[in-house]
Motif scaffolding. Structure first.
Motif, short mmCIF file in Angstrom:
data_model
loop_
_atom_site.label_atom_id
_atom_site.label_comp_id
_atom_site.label_asym_id
_atom_site.label_seq_id
_atom_site.Cartn_x
_atom_site.Cartn_y
_atom_site.Cartn_z
N SER A 120 18.79 -48.12 -18.49
CA SER A 120 19.33 -49.49 -19.33
C SER A 120 18.81 -50.55 -18.62
N ILE A 121 18.55 -51.74 -19.04
CA ILE A 121 18.31 -53.12 -18.48
C ILE A 121 19.33 -54.13 -19.07
N ARG A 122 19.87 -54.68 -18.02
CA ARG A 122 20.43 -55.91 -18.65
C ARG A 122 20.01 -57.03 -17.66
N THR A 123 20.51 -58.40 -18.16
CA THR A 123 19.92 -59.57 -17.37
C THR A 123 21.07 -60.58 -16.74
N ALA A 124 20.93 -61.00 -15.50
CA ALA A 124 22.05 -62.05 -15.29
C ALA A 124 21.31 -63.26 -14.76
N ALA A 125 21.80 -64.37 -15.11
CA ALA A 125 20.93 -65.66 -14.47
C ALA A 125 22.31 -66.62 -14.18
N LEU A 126 22.25 -67.16 -13.17
CA LEU A 126 22.86 -68.29 -12.73
C LEU A 126 22.83 -69.54 -13.72
N VAL A 127 21.86 -69.76 -14.18
CA VAL A 127 21.80 -71.18 -14.90
C VAL A 127 20.86 -70.80 -16.19
N ARG A 128 21.03 -71.28 -17.21
CA ARG A 128 19.93 -71.51 -18.30
C ARG A 128 20.03 -72.96 -18.88
N LYS A 129 18.70 -73.30 -19.12
CA LYS A 129 18.52 -74.46 -19.92
C LYS A 129 18.37 -74.19 -21.52
N ALA A 130 19.24 -74.22 -22.24
CA ALA A 130 19.24 -73.62 -23.49
C ALA A 130 18.42 -74.37 -24.49
N GLU A 131 18.24 -75.60 -24.38
CA GLU A 131 17.59 -76.40 -25.28
C GLU A 131 16.25 -76.31 -25.18
N ARG A 132 15.82 -75.59 -23.94
CA ARG A 132 14.39 -75.31 -23.59
C ARG A 132 13.57 -73.98 -24.03
N ALA A 133 14.48 -73.17 -24.69
CA ALA A 133 14.10 -71.73 -24.93
C ALA A 133 12.70 -71.79 -25.89
N SER A 138 17.78 -62.28 -24.16
CA SER A 138 19.29 -62.54 -23.92
C SER A 138 19.70 -62.35 -22.41
N VAL A 139 20.54 -63.39 -22.05
CA VAL A 139 21.22 -63.07 -20.73
C VAL A 139 22.59 -62.55 -20.94
N ASP A 140 22.95 -61.40 -20.28
CA ASP A 140 23.95 -60.66 -20.42
C ASP A 140 25.09 -61.23 -19.46
N TYR A 141 24.65 -61.76 -18.53
CA TYR A 141 25.80 -62.23 -17.60
C TYR A 141 25.03 -63.77 -17.15
N LEU A 142 25.73 -64.66 -17.65
CA LEU A 142 25.40 -66.04 -17.26
C LEU A 142 26.39 -66.94 -16.97
N GLY A 143 25.77 -67.66 -15.74
CA GLY A 143 26.61 -68.45 -15.12
C GLY A 143 26.93 -69.86 -15.59
N PHE A 144 25.88 -70.77 -15.79
CA PHE A 144 25.99 -71.98 -16.47
C PHE A 144 24.99 -72.34 -17.63
N ASP A 145 25.45 -73.02 -18.43
CA ASP A 145 24.35 -73.72 -19.20
C ASP A 145 24.21 -75.06 -18.94
N ILE A 146 22.89 -75.48 -18.67
CA ILE A 146 22.94 -77.10 -18.32
C ILE A 146 21.71 -77.62 -19.25
N GLY A 147 21.76 -78.83 -19.03
CA GLY A 147 20.73 -79.61 -19.89
C GLY A 147 19.19 -79.73 -19.52
N ASN A 148 18.40 -80.26 -19.94
CA ASN A 148 17.06 -80.38 -19.65
C ASN A 148 16.79 -81.20 -18.28
N GLU A 149 17.02 -80.79 -17.25
CA GLU A 149 16.94 -81.44 -16.03
C GLU A 149 16.31 -80.56 -14.74
N TRP A 150 15.32 -81.03 -14.05
CA TRP A 150 15.01 -80.08 -12.93
C TRP A 150 16.22 -80.06 -11.94
N VAL A 151 16.70 -78.85 -11.66
CA VAL A 151 17.79 -78.79 -10.65
C VAL A 151 17.31 -77.80 -9.46
N VAL A 152 17.93 -78.19 -8.26
CA VAL A 152 17.58 -77.58 -7.13
C VAL A 152 18.77 -77.06 -6.33
N GLY A 153 18.68 -76.27 -5.40
CA GLY A 153 19.75 -75.75 -4.50
C GLY A 153 20.27 -74.38 -5.14
#
Ligand code: IMP
Ligand code: MG
Length: 175
Positions: A120-133, A138-153
């Motif tokens: 099986s395959i699933r996906t995890a991502a800490l951050v997603r920029k939903a409006e940029r898709a 599908s992200v099965d385990y998502l940390g946070f949705d954020i806006g369209n900005e460049w993030v670091v750290g």
């Protein structure tokens, strides 16, 4: 270089990562072993924290890709730089990504790993920029949705800077 402005604090990240780890541990409780495939370089911090909070048997692999173009000029074309070392055939795979932006990288990686015929395959991502898709992934385990900005750290960089910040921040334009 100026200090990035905090968008998601270290505490918020740690709380969310613990929640995701609890969910993953529950979902895979009867699965035997989980192979966590971290996407270099950006996912190394998320993978380290997430993997250490799981309560199920797990192993770690890495995969590396490079995107054509750079920064905001990314074209969406992705190239495999390093495949997983160990076999994932008939195993449960969790792809661990730092951020899903257009979705091209995660879609490409899902295809690569699919070709190794895992159970099986699933996906995890800490951050997603939903409006940029641009592509559906599908992200099965998502940390946070954020806006369209460049993030670091927390693994994410701007030209290799700021990867080891404990929080996710935004770099002011021009810095
Ligand atoms: P994609 O557009 O979903 O294929 O994402 C391409 C890659 O660009 C991601 O895996 C990240 O490595 C990188 N990326 C996209 N947005 C950001 C960001 O805001 N900060 C740092 N890296 C990013
Ligand atoms: Mg990445």
């Amino acid at each position: 270089m100026s200090t990035p402005v905090v968008l998601i604090s270290e505490k918020e990240i740690q709380v969310r990562v613990a929640e995701l780890a609890a969910q993953i541990s529950e979902d895979y409780a009867d699965a035997g072993e989980l192979v966590m495939v971290g996407v270099l370089k950006g996912a190394f911090v998320f993978l380290a924290d997430l993997s250490r909070k799981l309560t199920i048997p797990r192993t770690i692999e890495f995969i590396a890709v490079s995107s054509y173009g750079s920064g905001s000029e990314l074209t969406g074309a992705v190239r495999l730089v390093m495949d997983v070392r160990g076999s994932v055939e008939d195993k449960h795979v969790l792809i661990v990504e730092d951020i899903v932006d257009t979705g091209h990288t995660l879609k490409y990686l899902s295809g690569i790993l699919e070709s190794h015929r895992p159970a099986s395959i699933r996906t995890a991502a800490l951050v997603r920029k939903a409006e940029r898709a641009e592509v559906e992934v599908s992200v099965d385990y998502l940390g946070f949705d954020i806006g369209n900005e460049w993030v670091v750290g927390y693994g994410l960089d701007n030209a290799e800077q700021n990867r080891t910040l404990p929080y996710i921040g935004v770099v002011e334009p021009g810095h």
